[in-house]
Scaffold this motif. Structure first.
Motif, PDB file in Angstrom:
ATOM      1  N   GLU A 275       0.788  -1.039  -0.041  1.00  0.00           N
ATOM      2  CA  GLU A 275      -0.153  -0.015   0.288  1.00  0.00           C
ATOM      3  C   GLU A 275       0.936   1.287  -0.225  1.00  0.00           C
ATOM      4  N   ILE A 276       1.853   1.351   0.794  1.00  0.00           N
ATOM      5  CA  ILE A 276       2.908   2.381   0.800  1.00  0.00           C
ATOM      6  C   ILE A 276       3.521   2.616  -0.714  1.00  0.00           C
ATOM      7  N   THR A 277       3.814   1.529  -0.907  1.00  0.00           N
ATOM      8  CA  THR A 277       4.499   1.743  -2.329  1.00  0.00           C
ATOM      9  C   THR A 277       3.632   2.268  -3.380  1.00  0.00           C
ATOM     10  N   GLU A 278       2.345   1.698  -3.430  1.00  0.00           N
ATOM     11  CA  GLU A 278       1.390   2.123  -4.360  1.00  0.00           C
ATOM     12  C   GLU A 278       1.117   3.485  -4.121  1.00  0.00           C
ATOM     13  N   LYS A 279       0.910   4.078  -2.932  1.00  0.00           N
ATOM     14  CA  LYS A 279       0.492   5.628  -2.759  1.00  0.00           C
ATOM     15  C   LYS A 279       1.788   6.282  -2.999  1.00  0.00           C
ATOM     16  N   LEU A 280       2.722   6.199  -2.713  1.00  0.00           N
ATOM     17  CA  LEU A 280       4.048   6.843  -2.993  1.00  0.00           C
ATOM     18  C   LEU A 280       4.173   6.975  -4.586  1.00  0.00           C
ATOM     19  N   LYS A 281       3.951   5.804  -5.343  1.00  0.00           N
ATOM     20  CA  LYS A 281       4.032   5.937  -6.791  1.00  0.00           C
ATOM     21  C   LYS A 281       3.187   6.755  -7.183  1.00  0.00           C
ATOM     22  N   ARG A 282       1.751   7.060  -6.940  1.00  0.00           N
ATOM     23  CA  ARG A 282       0.906   7.746  -7.496  1.00  0.00           C
ATOM     24  C   ARG A 282       1.124   9.272  -7.312  1.00  0.00           C
ATOM     25  N   ALA A 283       1.838   9.321  -5.694  1.00  0.00           N
ATOM     26  CA  ALA A 283       1.968  10.780  -5.553  1.00  0.00           C
ATOM     27  C   ALA A 283       3.020  11.364  -6.216  1.00  0.00           C
ATOM     28  N   MET A 284       4.212  10.387  -6.342  1.00  0.00           N
ATOM     29  CA  MET A 284       5.230  10.942  -7.271  1.00  0.00           C
ATOM     30  C   MET A 284       5.107  11.183  -8.796  1.00  0.00           C
TER      31      MET A 284
ATOM     32  N   GLN B 284      12.958  18.080  -4.071  1.00  0.00           N
ATOM     33  CA  GLN B 284      11.675  19.161  -3.540  1.00  0.00           C
ATOM     34  C   GLN B 284      10.285  18.433  -4.015  1.00  0.00           C
ATOM     35  N   ARG B 285      10.354  17.835  -5.131  1.00  0.00           N
ATOM     36  CA  ARG B 285       9.066  17.217  -5.688  1.00  0.00           C
ATOM     37  C   ARG B 285       8.750  15.749  -4.936  1.00  0.00           C
ATOM     38  N   VAL B 286       9.920  15.330  -4.522  1.00  0.00           N
ATOM     39  CA  VAL B 286       9.807  13.946  -3.486  1.00  0.00           C
ATOM     40  C   VAL B 286       9.154  14.579  -2.254  1.00  0.00           C
ATOM     41  N   MET B 287       9.805  15.464  -1.808  1.00  0.00           N
ATOM     42  CA  MET B 287       8.982  16.061  -0.532  1.00  0.00           C
ATOM     43  C   MET B 287       7.618  16.318  -0.795  1.00  0.00           C
ATOM     44  N   ILE B 288       7.213  17.044  -1.484  1.00  0.00           N
ATOM     45  CA  ILE B 288       5.894  17.386  -1.859  1.00  0.00           C
ATOM     46  C   ILE B 288       4.958  16.037  -2.078  1.00  0.00           C
ATOM     47  N   ALA B 289       5.662  15.085  -2.738  1.00  0.00           N
ATOM     48  CA  ALA B 289       4.849  13.880  -2.939  1.00  0.00           C
ATOM     49  C   ALA B 289       4.595  13.169  -1.807  1.00  0.00           C
ATOM     50  N   LEU B 290       5.588  13.203  -0.681  1.00  0.00           N
ATOM     51  CA  LEU B 290       5.306  12.643   0.605  1.00  0.00           C
ATOM     52  C   LEU B 290       4.154  13.616   1.345  1.00  0.00           C
ATOM     53  N   ALA B 291       4.273  14.827   1.151  1.00  0.00           N
ATOM     54  CA  ALA B 291       3.076  15.628   1.815  1.00  0.00           C
ATOM     55  C   ALA B 291       1.788  15.225   1.404  1.00  0.00           C
ATOM     56  N   ILE B 292       1.555  15.065   0.056  1.00  0.00           N
ATOM     57  CA  ILE B 292       0.468  14.264  -0.606  1.00  0.00           C
ATOM     58  C   ILE B 292       0.000  13.136   0.243  1.00  0.00           C
ATOM     59  N   VAL B 293       0.823  12.300   0.343  1.00  0.00           N
ATOM     60  CA  VAL B 293       0.494  10.894   1.135  1.00  0.00           C
ATOM     61  C   VAL B 293       0.203  11.255   2.440  1.00  0.00           C
TER      62      VAL B 293
END
Length: 273
Positions: free
Chosen positions: A123-132, A157-166
């Motif tokens: 689940e974590i991998t899939e959520k990160l994939k979609r956010a990234m 910076q995009r990686v950190m924004i993706a983490l915030a999305i999740v």
């Protein structure tokens, strides 16, 4: 109704006794973006790290920092760690400092999410994939296998924004997130922040010395000088009729730089930034 209330925040150096932020009070409403502006050394980053309780050990702080009715100043460190990330998410100026250089960035992302959510590894991998993918990062599995030094500042910076999305925090604190980026990447990252606000509805504190970026993203502006708040107001009012001489200086300097840029690039020198 205020989501965050900072009341009589004082920050000082315990070793020297020097007061860095004497007495600051402000609030942040649900869904609002508050920009904190000022030159280097004005106390912007100190204030944000005080909200997160992340200033270096030699600094002390007092005052009330209340998030959704909970006084963060009184929370034990163990409880405060639960607040960081899930409810308060900080995106730093230098993406390299946000990650452990000895580990792939994916390890940091997965570990952070595992602290706050009881999701499976899949689940974590899939959520990160979609956010990234949503922030324009191609081939997320490859990105997550890379070490921080293998990614550009804009990608971090995009990686950190993706983490915030999740994570979907209540508040995102962005501390000079575009300073280390080139002009084109700055624009792209700012647009990602604009989209982030509309996507997850988080409130935001956006720290910057770039008034062009502030004008694009902020609802209200708080101006700091030498650790003190010298002016605050809605963004359009600050740009159209700043009251404090220091704020007028910042705005006029931005306009002068814009005119100079337009002249260099063959523009008419009056375009709005």
């Amino acid at each position: 109704m205020s989501l965050l209330e900072v009341d009589h925040l004082k920050i000082w150096d315990a070793r020297t006794g020097r007061i860095l932020v004497p007495d600051s009070s402000f609030c942040l409403r649900q869904g609002e973006c508050l920009a904190i502006v000022g030159e280097s050394g004005s106390g912007k980053s100190l204030t944000c790290r005080a909200v997160m309780r992340l200033n270096r050990s030699g600094l002390r702080q007092s005052g009330r920092i209340v998030l959704n009715g909970v006084n963060l100043s009184e929370l034990p460190e163990k409880e405060m760690r639960k607040v960081r990330g899930r409810r308060l998410c900080m995106i730093m100026q230098n993406g390299m400092r946000a990650f452990d250089p000895s580990r792939p960035v994916g390890a940091h992302l997965r570990e952070t999410l595992a602290v706050h959510y009881h999701w499976s590894s899949g689940e974590i991998t899939e959520k990160l994939k979609r956010a990234m993918e949503s922030v324009g990062l191609k081939d997320p599995p490859a990105v997550m296998r890379r070490y921080p030094h293998e990614l550009s500042g804009g990608m971090l910076q995009r990686v950190m924004i993706a983490l915030a999305i999740v994570l979907e925090p209540n508040i995102i604190i962005a501390d000079e997130p575009t300073t280390a980026l080139d002009a084109i990447t700055q624009y792209e990252v700012v647009e990602q922040f604009v989209q982030l606000r509309s996507r997850i509805g988080s409130s935001m504190i956006f720290v910057s010395h770039d008034l062009g970026v502030v004008k694009r993203i902020a609802d209200e502006v708080l101006v700091m000088k030498d650790g003190e708040i010298v002016e605050r107001g809605e963004t359009r009012d600050i740009f159209a009729g700043a009251q404090h001489p220091y704020t007028r200086y910042l705005v006029s300097s931005k306009l002068a730089l814009n005119r100079h840029f337009m002249q260099l690039t063959g523009g008419d020198g009056v375009a709005e930034s």
